[in-house]
Every structure is written in C-alpha cells, then in structure tokens.
Design an enzyme around this catalytic site. Structure first.
Site, PDB file in Angstrom:
ATOM      1  N   HIS A 193     -19.071  -1.919 -13.617  1.00 22.80           N
ATOM      2  CA  HIS A 193     -20.053  -2.459 -14.574  1.00 22.80           C
ATOM      3  C   HIS A 193     -19.834  -3.939 -14.889  1.00 22.80           C
ATOM      4  O   HIS A 193     -20.757  -4.607 -15.341  1.00 22.80           O
ATOM      5  CB  HIS A 193     -20.057  -1.614 -15.850  1.00 22.80           C
ATOM      6  CG  HIS A 193     -20.842  -0.355 -15.679  1.00 22.80           C
ATOM      7  ND1 HIS A 193     -21.547   0.245 -16.704  1.00 22.80           N
ATOM      8  CD2 HIS A 193     -21.057   0.421 -14.591  1.00 22.80           C
ATOM      9  CE1 HIS A 193     -22.135   1.346 -16.245  1.00 22.80           C
ATOM     10  NE2 HIS A 193     -21.846   1.475 -14.964  1.00 22.80           N
TER      11      HIS A 193
ATOM     12  N   GLY B   7     -21.489 -11.063 -12.465  1.00 28.66           N
ATOM     13  CA  GLY B   7     -20.525 -10.582 -11.474  1.00 28.66           C
ATOM     14  C   GLY B   7     -19.160 -10.312 -12.075  1.00 28.66           C
ATOM     15  O   GLY B   7     -19.039 -10.093 -13.287  1.00 28.66           O
TER      16      GLY B   7
ATOM     17  N   HIS C 291     -17.817   9.174  -8.246  1.00 28.83           N
ATOM     18  CA  HIS C 291     -18.186  10.262  -9.168  1.00 28.83           C
ATOM     19  C   HIS C 291     -17.373  11.534  -8.907  1.00 28.83           C
ATOM     20  O   HIS C 291     -17.464  12.486  -9.663  1.00 28.83           O
ATOM     21  CB  HIS C 291     -19.699  10.539  -9.084  1.00 28.83           C
ATOM     22  CG  HIS C 291     -20.519   9.424  -9.657  1.00 28.83           C
ATOM     23  ND1 HIS C 291     -21.867   9.287  -9.443  1.00 28.83           N
ATOM     24  CD2 HIS C 291     -20.170   8.380 -10.453  1.00 28.83           C
ATOM     25  CE1 HIS C 291     -22.314   8.204 -10.075  1.00 28.83           C
ATOM     26  NE2 HIS C 291     -21.297   7.638 -10.687  1.00 28.83           N
ATOM     27  N   THR C 292     -16.597  11.546  -7.862  1.00 31.22           N
ATOM     28  CA  THR C 292     -15.710  12.674  -7.585  1.00 31.22           C
ATOM     29  C   THR C 292     -14.706  12.896  -8.719  1.00 31.22           C
ATOM     30  O   THR C 292     -14.205  13.996  -8.912  1.00 31.22           O
ATOM     31  CB  THR C 292     -14.933  12.463  -6.267  1.00 31.22           C
ATOM     32  OG1 THR C 292     -14.185  13.626  -5.978  1.00 31.22           O
ATOM     33  CG2 THR C 292     -13.977  11.281  -6.344  1.00 31.22           C
TER      34      THR C 292
ATOM     35  N   THR D  21     -13.439  19.139  -9.024  1.00 35.19           N
ATOM     36  CA  THR D  21     -12.091  18.566  -9.082  1.00 35.19           C
ATOM     37  C   THR D  21     -12.085  17.206  -9.793  1.00 35.19           C
ATOM     38  O   THR D  21     -11.733  16.184  -9.185  1.00 35.19           O
ATOM     39  CB  THR D  21     -11.513  18.407  -7.658  1.00 35.19           C
ATOM     40  OG1 THR D  21     -12.475  17.690  -6.866  1.00 35.19           O
ATOM     41  CG2 THR D  21     -11.213  19.749  -7.015  1.00 35.19           C
TER      42      THR D  21
ATOM     43  N   ASP E 284     -10.956  13.257  -4.283  1.00 36.99           N
ATOM     44  CA  ASP E 284     -11.221  13.973  -3.030  1.00 36.99           C
ATOM     45  C   ASP E 284     -12.700  13.838  -2.657  1.00 36.99           C
ATOM     46  O   ASP E 284     -13.455  13.163  -3.353  1.00 36.99           O
ATOM     47  CB  ASP E 284     -10.804  15.447  -3.156  1.00 36.99           C
ATOM     48  CG  ASP E 284     -11.575  16.170  -4.249  1.00 36.99           C
ATOM     49  OD1 ASP E 284     -12.563  15.600  -4.779  1.00 36.99           O
ATOM     50  OD2 ASP E 284     -11.207  17.299  -4.580  1.00 36.99           O
TER      51      ASP E 284
END
Ligand code: HEM
Length: 399
Positions: free
Chosen positions: A133, A146, A256-257, A276, A281
């Site tokens: 962000h 940036g 987002h894992t 998880t 992963d």
C-alpha cells in the site's frame, strides 16, 4: 529479441507431444514455463532512473536490479551474515557499518512477525500489505508517490484503503522513531519489513533487500489501490499502469495465502483466504477456484483473476506441482519491482539482504486438528488466536 521469440514458439510447438507421452508431462510444463518467461521478458519495462541510465553508468547493484526487473535474474538470496552486529545500536561501530542497524531492526521485526505456532503473525501479514500500500500508490502517469514512506508520513492512513493496517502502522512508527536517527528511511523500513515478514512466514522466499529510498511527507495520489470487488479487467489495467503485467499481478496477489480479512465482511472478522493463514504456501490458488471449507472467505477480485484468460494460465501453474518454487521465484521478482515504484535513485541503492533471517523451507502445522475444526466453522472464539499465530494445540475451546 527475435531469436528469443522464435525459441519460445519452438518450445510451445513441442507441447502436444506431452499428451501422447504422459511421462513427459512435468518436463513439458517446465518447457512451457520457460517459453512463457522468454515471451514475458520481451515486454518488461524499466522504472525510475534505470529507464534512462546507460549500462556504462550502472553500479553493480544497479545492474543486478536491472536484471531482476527484466526477469533475467532471480531476486531471492540465501546469503546470511551470521556474525553478531558490528556494535550496539547507536554506537560508532554500528554507525560505521552499513547494515548494522538493519540487523538490529531485523531481530526486532523477526520477533514481532513470528507466532508461537510457527505461523507468521498478524503483524507479518499486515507488514506485507503495508509494503504494497505504500509502493502501490504510484502509476506511470501519477508522477509522484510510490515506495516513499508517505503511507505513514502523511495522512494516507485515514483512507479506507488502509483499513486493517493500524497495528503494523503503530509498530512501524515506533521502529522509525528508534532507527531514523541512524539514517534508516521510513520508505526503506516499510519495504524491509515486508521482506522480513515474507521470509518469516513458513515457506516464504528470502527476497533481496535494497536500502536508500527517499522519504516523502506528501500524501500519494488517490484511486491507485485495488478494491476487492474489482473486475479482472480493472485490476489488470490498474497494475499495468504501475508497469506490473498480468503474470506478476497473479504472483503478487498470492500474498493472500497468509491473509485473514477483517473489513471485507466484518461479520466474518478474522476469516482467512485459504486454509493455511500465516503460511506462505500455494494453497490459496487452487482453493480460490475450488470449494474450500466454510470459513475460507474468497475475495471476488481473486475469483475474477483466477478466471480471466489473461491471468488464469498462471493461476493454474501456481496451483500445480512445482507451484511453490515457481511462485516464490516469480513473487520475489514481482515484489522487487513493486517495492521500487516511484524510486528514482535505484542505481544508488545499497544491499542488506544478508541481515534477513533464514527462510524455512518446511513446516509442520502441529495444531492442524483444531485449525481444521475452526475452518469447518466451529470455535468462533479462536479467530484472534489464529490471527495472532498462537499455537492452538491444547486450547480449551468449548463452543
Ligand atoms: C488484486 C488486488 C488486490 C486486492 C483487491 C486486495 C485486497 C485486499 C483486501 C480487501 C484485504 C483484506 C483487508 C482486511 O479486511 O483486513 C487484503 C489483505 C491482504 N493483502 Fe491484498 N489485495 C490485492 C493485492 C495485494 C497485493 C499485491 C499484496 C502484496 C504484495 C497484498 C497483500 C495482502 C496481505 C498480506 C493481506 C493480509 C492482511 C492481513 O491478514 O491482515 N494484496 N487485500
């Protein structure tokens, strides 16, 4: 360039052969990957000062970053400096050593990002998102913004885009107060934090970490961060305007894992985006296209990307066998680009990768049984515990 193009077509031409010879499947998948990579390289765009500097003017770091941006070099590194820091915080010896204060900060960050369960904590997950962000508020047309620290040095945190980042913002401000007097910029602390967090999450890559970005107290432009209801077309165009191609976008959203959302659906506060959370992963990719347990909350934006013809092939690649190494490699290259958006002194950056903690290439989830029950919709009261990455085995639950 043309030769590369022909080579990729030649490799692609071999593909139907694998169907007639099943044993060739994995080799063919690898060939397809190489062919895709060769094609992608041809459209890679340079950013910041690297877009205009002649090769003869490049420092060795400038050359390395250029090669990473052009997808010609890996962005991961396992080089570790295991020695004790050159001196105490603030000492002359520490000030004289480029990475000494970064090493102390890496110790503090590692402690904050590691959960007792071995999964990475909510601070780690927020640190990765904070890095995105800050850097992501930039486009080719914006001219400013940036990776400049403005997310915490201006009023950007009051924007709804940044809901869910309050805890890491408080913590990062504390690190800034402690370390800025020794020359560490907010922009660097944020991007270094994202890289420490990524490698602290089990299975996460160890991404090369460059320092020397300049801070900016001016708030970045609005409207440049994605929304969870955005169509694939909107997302692809938004990221293309940041020089991030659809392939790299697919790699980046894989972050987002680790995630546990709080604001997409407040009634389901703490629900993860795969089974998880806190582990780096590739479960997120196939679970977005399949039917995971009830507590997994899929973002519409991720579903959209998993289906669009410009992004679905890579989504499938990360979901398949060998997906973890492939994803780590591609994420590292894509995140390096993201972390340098709006930076115009890339050629002068220095490197402190050696002070990052070691990566963990395997992980055993010892509390998986309890976690599975939670994922199946039981034990609501565990939300914050999973979010804090606390070991759940033996927790007295009661429903
Ligand atoms: C397609 C564009 C994207 C959209 C629409 C999106 C949207 C979101 C939303 C809505 C959340 C949940 C926030 C909350 O409710 O607490 C979230 C979480 C997260 N996002 Fe993204 N995101 C995108 C891309 C990215 C990228 C490029 C990265 C990093 C490189 C990233 C990293 C994360 C992480 C690590 C979290 C978990 C935060 C936590 O668990 O507290 N996202 N994202």
């Amino acid at each position: 360039m043309k030769t590369l193009g022909y080579l990729s077509y030649a490799l692609l031409a071999c593909l139907p052969f694998s169907e007639a010879h099943p044993g060739m499947g994995e080799q063919m998948a690898e060939m397809r990957r190489v062919a895709n990579k060769i094609q992608r390289r041809q459209s890679k765009e340079l950013i910041g000062d690297l877009a205009t500097l002649a090769d003869s003017k490049l420092t060795s770091i400038g050359k390395d970053i250029k090669a990473i941006l052009l997808d010609q070099q890996n962005a991961e590194s396992s080089t570790i400096d295991a020695s004790i820091p050159a001196g105490a915080i603030g000492s002359a010896a520490c000030k004289a050593d480029l990475c000494c204060h970064w090493k102390w900060l890496a110790y503090e960050m590692t402690a904050k990002f590691n959960g007792t369960s071995g999964r990475c904590s909510k601070f780690a997950r927020q640190a990765v998102r904070l890095g995105f962000h800050d850097a992501g508020v930039w486009s080719r047309d914006s001219g400013y913004g940036g990776a400049d620290g403005s997310i915490l040095l201006s009023n950007e945190m009051s924007r709804a885009d940044n809901n869910g980042l309050a805890a890491i913002a408080d913590q990062t401000n504390k690190w800034y107060t402690k370390y800025n007097q020794y020359g560490l910029s907010m922009a660097d602390i944020i991007q270094f934090g994202a890289n420490v967090a990524t490698v602290v999450c089990p299975l996460g890559p160890r991404i090369r970490s460059f320092v020397g970005r300049k801070d900016n107290t001016k708030a970045g432009p609005t409207g440049l961060l994605p929304g969870e209801k955005d169509s694939a077309d909107v997302l692809i165009k938004l990221f293309q305007a940041k020089t991030i191609d659809p392939h790299d976008l697919v790699a980046l959203v894989g972050a987002h894992t680790t995630s546990q959302q709080h604001f997409v659906n407040t009634a389901r506060d703490g629900d993860p985006q795969d089974t998880t959370p806190g582990i780096w992963d590739v479960a997120f990719y196939p679970q977005t296209t399949n039917n995971p347990p009830v507590r997994v909350l899929k973002f519409q934006s991720d579903i959209n990307l998993s289906k669009d013809s410009r992004t679905s092939p890579e989504w499938a690649e990360f979901s398949g066998s060998g997906g973890q190494n492939h994803w780590n490699e591609d994420y590292s290259v894509a995140y390096t680009r993201l972390s340098l958006l709006g930076v115009n002194n890339i050629n002068d950056l220095k490197e402190c990768t050696k002070v990052l903690p070691a990566r963990r290439s395997s992980f055993v989830s010892e509390d998986q049984k309890v976690l599975d029950m939670w994922l199946a919709g039981q034990f609501n009261q565990l939300n914050n515990m999973v979010d804090d990455a606390i070991q759940l085995t033996g927790v007295t639950t009661g429903t």
